[in-house]
Write an enzyme that holds these catalytic residues in place. Structure first.
Site, PDB file in Angstrom:
ATOM      1  CB  SER A   1      -0.953  -0.046   1.193  1.00 11.00           C
ATOM      2  OG  SER A   1      -1.806   1.052   1.186  1.00 11.00           O
TER       3      SER A   1
ATOM      4  CG  ASP B   1      -2.556   3.920  -1.591  1.00 14.79           C
ATOM      5  OD1 ASP B   1      -3.212   3.850  -2.652  1.00 14.79           O
ATOM      6  OD2 ASP B   1      -2.687   3.097  -0.665  1.00 14.79           O
TER       7      ASP B   1
ATOM      8  CG  ASP C   1      -2.652  -0.485  -2.539  1.00 16.06           C
ATOM      9  OD1 ASP C   1      -2.488   0.643  -2.049  1.00 16.06           O
ATOM     10  OD2 ASP C   1      -3.435  -1.321  -2.060  1.00 16.06           O
TER      11      ASP C   1
ATOM     12  CG  ASP D   1      -6.120   0.774  -0.993  1.00 19.10           C
ATOM     13  OD1 ASP D   1      -5.183   1.604  -1.011  1.00 19.10           O
ATOM     14  OD2 ASP D   1      -6.210  -0.128  -0.137  1.00 19.10           O
TER      15      ASP D   1
HETATM   16 MG    MG Z   1      -3.405   1.264  -0.191  1.00 18.66          MG
END
Ligand code: MG
Length: 455
Positions: A97, A235, A237, A239
């Site tokens: 993340s 960020d 990844d 999400d």
């Molecule tokens: Mg994330």
């Protein structure tokens, strides 16, 4: 009892220290054993260690008899959404993340695109601990292939968010997993897009994978200099989402969450909204104005997603920028959030700074005290009585997550980080002076408790 491997966002740790290919293979085999999966999909973010861990994870899944479709580098929400769309039994994402590049992690989603909750995580952990693996007969070892189905996700976003204005957008994927899809989808919706840090790079040379005031300074400057309507950052990844307004100011994470939650409550004539114990009290103030009700959970998108499902909520999100749109799926989705926010601005006929300005601003302070992972839950447990004696004037007391004391004009939360060796302290007050006083006293207490635990 919290599991040892899984934190609030799956397995997370330093590459080849905490998270090795050996562990990744065991996790793959454990998922195949637990879910009896026939079909699985696997993806990763741009981290340097991604392919190493992916190969090991896939090996474990194949050994357990699961077939694996590898999606390559895609954002976590794309992997999660495709898990359901492609009728996979499990979807597994390799990502840390927003953590620094030397970290990586593994997050598992079920066939409904929900991240594994504590119950499933504990079962995976137990299989690994007792080596209760179900290895497939040689004839039944799984097959692996590579697929590219991200166009299905692009089509879903295009159908979900309709924009009529030609927005001038600066997109900053931070060299993470949204590097190609975020600019591509904005363009496909008719926006005029400039992308920065849009090359995939696991060293994250452009900025930290965590969007915050410091890491988004270059984006803010470009938004201002190019006279754009909005800046959007994700960020590592994808999400999470962060926004920069047309003046070049980073939108306060709590206030924009509250403003968007209020918009959803308004459109749905109320409806439960879910957020975590760390979010500002401005969420209640805004949502309740439109007849909505706020439900608070532990910190972690898994808990927010579970509560959204259980209470049939219309929206949920955390102030880190992880927003969940349950009409589509239960994974926080940074790209979808950015498109839906622009749609909200069009609906309200407002520019971003106006949209946020209706939300009251309270003073929030966040602090960390370093504390080893194996000690952090013990320190928080000790802080329960400690905080009560340091702050005898408290009104309410909650242990939904960590310790939360509510005062006349604010609150304090002390909790162990789910992903890092830290104790996190959050204080909110109507004045900065009051918030600072509370924070100072609490930091002294927590440092003392950490010191005592070390002895
Ligand atoms: Mg994330």
């Amino acid at each position: 009892m919290r599991s040892k491997l899984f934190g609030s966002s799956g397995v997370r740790g330093l590459v080849n220290v905490d998270l090795t290919p050996i562990l990744a293979a065991k996790i793959g085999l454990a998922v195949a054993t637990f879910s009896k999966a026939k079909k699985t999909i696997v993806a990763r973010d741009t981290r340097v260690s991604g392919l190493m861990l992916e190969n090991a994870l896939v090996s474990g899944l194949l050994a357990g008899g699961a077939n694996v479709d590898c999606l390559g580098v895609v954002p976590t929400p794309v992997l999660a959404w495709l898990t359901k769309r492609l009728n996979a039994d499990a979807g597994i994402m390799i990502t840390a993340s927003h953590n620094p590049p030397q970290y990586n992690g593994i997050k598992i989603f079920n066939r409904d695109s929900m991240a594994y909750g504590e119950e499933s995580q504990n079962k995976i952990e137990s299989i690994i601990e007792h080596e209760n693996f179900r290895l497939a007969n040689w004839r039944n070892v799984g097959e692996a292939s590579f697929i590219d189905e991200s166009h299905l996700y692009v089509e879903m976003v295009q159908k979900t968010a309709k924009l009529s204005k030609k927005w001038r957008v600066i997109v900053d994927p931070g060299c993470g997993a949204t590097y190609n899809l975020a600019p591509l989808i904005f363009e496909s919706l008719g926006c005029k897009v400039t992308a920065i840090n849009a090359q995939p790079d696991g060293f994250f040379p452009g900025r930290s994978p965590e969007p915050n005031v410091e890491s988004l300074k270059p984006l803010a400057k470009i938004v201002q200099e190019l006279g754009a309507d909005v800046g959007v950052a994700h960020d590592g990844d994808g999400d999470r989402v962060a926004f920069v307004d047309e003046k070049g100011d980073l939108a306060d994470f709590d206030r924009i969450l509250a403003a968007y939650a209020a918009y959803v409550a308004k459109k749905n004539h109320g409806g439960p909204i879910v957020t975590n114990v760390e979010a500002s009290m401005c969420v209640e103030r805004m949502v309740e104005k439109h007849g909505g009700k706020v439900i608070r959970t532990k910190v972690g998108d898994v808990y927010v997603a579970e509560a959204i499902k259980r209470f049939n909520a219309v929206f949920g999100g955390e102030p880190c920028g992880a927003w969940i749109h349950p009409q589509i799926h239960y994974c926080p989705d940074g790209i979808l959030s950015s498109m839906l926010l622009l749609e909200a601005l069009e609906y309200e006929n407002k520019i971003l700074s106006e949209f946020i300005s209706e939300t009251p601003q309270y003073q929030t302070l966040r602090g960390n005290v370093a504390c080893k992972n194996e000690m952090k839950y013990g320190v928080v447990k000790k802080a329960v009585e400690g905080l009560k004696s340091v702050f005898p004037e408290y009104k309410q007391f909650s242990t939904v997550d960590g310790v939360r004391l509510t005062f006349e004009e604010g609150w304090i939360l002390v909790r162990a980080s789910g992903t890092e060796p830290l104790i996190r302290l959050t204080v909110e007050g109507e004045s900065l002076k009051a918030a600072k006083e509370i924070m100072e006293k609490a930091v002294v207490l927590v440092k003392k408790l950490v010191g005592e635990m070390r002895k």
